[in-house]
Design a protein around this motif. Sequence first.
Motif, PDB file in Angstrom:
ATOM      1  N   LEU A 173     -12.961  -3.622  -1.451  1.00  0.00           N
ATOM      2  CA  LEU A 173     -12.301  -4.459  -0.448  1.00  0.00           C
ATOM      3  C   LEU A 173     -12.081  -5.869  -0.974  1.00  0.00           C
TER       4      LEU A 173
ATOM      5  N   GLY B 262      -8.477  -7.269  -2.066  1.00  0.00           N
ATOM      6  CA  GLY B 262      -8.099  -8.430  -1.279  1.00  0.00           C
ATOM      7  C   GLY B 262      -7.734  -9.613  -2.152  1.00  0.00           C
TER       8      GLY B 262
ATOM      9  N   SER C 170      -9.968   1.688  -1.852  1.00  0.00           N
ATOM     10  CA  SER C 170      -9.987   0.668  -0.798  1.00  0.00           C
ATOM     11  C   SER C 170      -8.640   0.002  -0.552  1.00  0.00           C
TER      12      SER C 170
ATOM     13  N   VAL D  36      -6.933  -2.166   2.916  1.00  0.00           N
ATOM     14  CA  VAL D  36      -6.741  -3.604   2.730  1.00  0.00           C
ATOM     15  C   VAL D  36      -5.290  -3.996   2.951  1.00  0.00           C
TER      16      VAL D  36
ATOM     17  N   TYR E 104     -10.895 -16.559  -0.275  1.00  0.00           N
ATOM     18  CA  TYR E 104     -11.851 -16.144   0.750  1.00  0.00           C
ATOM     19  C   TYR E 104     -12.516 -17.367   1.375  1.00  0.00           C
TER      20      TYR E 104
ATOM     21  N   ARG F 230      -6.563 -10.540   1.838  1.00  0.00           N
ATOM     22  CA  ARG F 230      -7.920 -11.082   1.962  1.00  0.00           C
ATOM     23  C   ARG F 230      -8.367 -11.074   3.422  1.00  0.00           C
TER      24      ARG F 230
ATOM     25  N   ALA G  26      -9.346  -7.541   4.290  1.00  0.00           N
ATOM     26  CA  ALA G  26     -10.571  -7.165   3.569  1.00  0.00           C
ATOM     27  C   ALA G  26     -11.810  -7.771   4.222  1.00  0.00           C
TER      28      ALA G  26
END
Length: 388
Positions: free
Chosen positions: A65, A69, A116, A120, A203, A339, A342
């Motif tokens: 993830l 992301g 993943s 995402v 993030y 992101r 995720a």
Amino acid sequence: MSSETRMHSGVWFSLALLAAGNVLGIAGIDLVLPAIPSLPQTLGGTAATAQLVLASFVAGTAGGLLLFGNLGHRVDQRWLLAISLTLYALMSFACAVAPNIGTLIALRFLQGASGSAAVVFGPGFIRRLLPPDKAVRMIGLIGSIESLVPAFAPVIGAFLLVRWGWAASFHLSAALTALLALASFVWLKHLPQVPPMTSPGSYQKLLRDPTYLRYALSQAFVLGGLLTFVFGAPSVIVHSWGGVLSDFIRMQMIAVFSYIVAANSAQKAVARWGSETMIHLGTWLAAFSGVALFIYGLIGGRNPMILIPLFLPMNVGLGLRGPPGFFQAIVAAKGDDARGSALVILAIMGTSALGTALVAPFIEQGLPALGAVTAGILLAAVGILRWK
């Protein structure tokens, strides 16, 4: 066939591709679940070691993830999706021929990480394929399909185990994902291209954005609280109350049906009353359900049939607020869809894992302990919605 019809068909094929990718990724746990008890006999190790086959997949998914992301705005997401499905097919086949339990655990981490991308990138693709009202509806529809996986995938896995052995579920995953990967390469140009961000995303930037966190964490706490209850309910019903597993299955099937009805009604409800109203209503319904379960446990309730009406509002609440809540979280990511998606999914996984860990030492106390943790998580979701 008119261009409008072709475009409509193309959109639906793209959405089906994304939904199938999500389902195959989720089935990576439930499809394999029936084979876990038999693995020590065939691949060596112990029962505790066999559980790592599940834990490793979850850990790999969490890593995937974050990885996808982060790559989502550096590399074309359409190519990443196709490559992800290809790698998932290869890792599934590798798992099927693993010679021992240690190798299988390592391969399961890579399988989880490689699969993943669909979960995402899916919400961002949907947001670009459809107008907002239809995007909410589609997120609800895909969520409804995903909710059926835990009910039916173990049944399929058990059939495969009895008929062809533990590796059959991995062979099936490999074959289906290989076909999906081929379709994704053929259909690549029809998926929407995500434009580059005008400013660098990260993030850290999302974790400092109160609007994004408001939507993302409230979403994670509602679904994470529900999963915490679902993970602990079989132990309460069977061990603490002396009931049978069919009591849990009955409750869960009714709950899943109620979620599906609510999730597929969310678009009309949002059109009439607005996203914020439905997000608040759904969150309050879920919190009410958690508190009611806690109170029922405190007064000594031990009837599995009573759990059904008490648990129902939590599922209806998630169905009503889930699609618009997830959509608003992606919108709040301000273009950093990959992101943003995720982090929401990672927060859901983390909340359910933490909730389950908090309940575990007290699970023998039954519903009061499980209800207390579940209610605490859901009330936290209500509190987070007060952020502005």
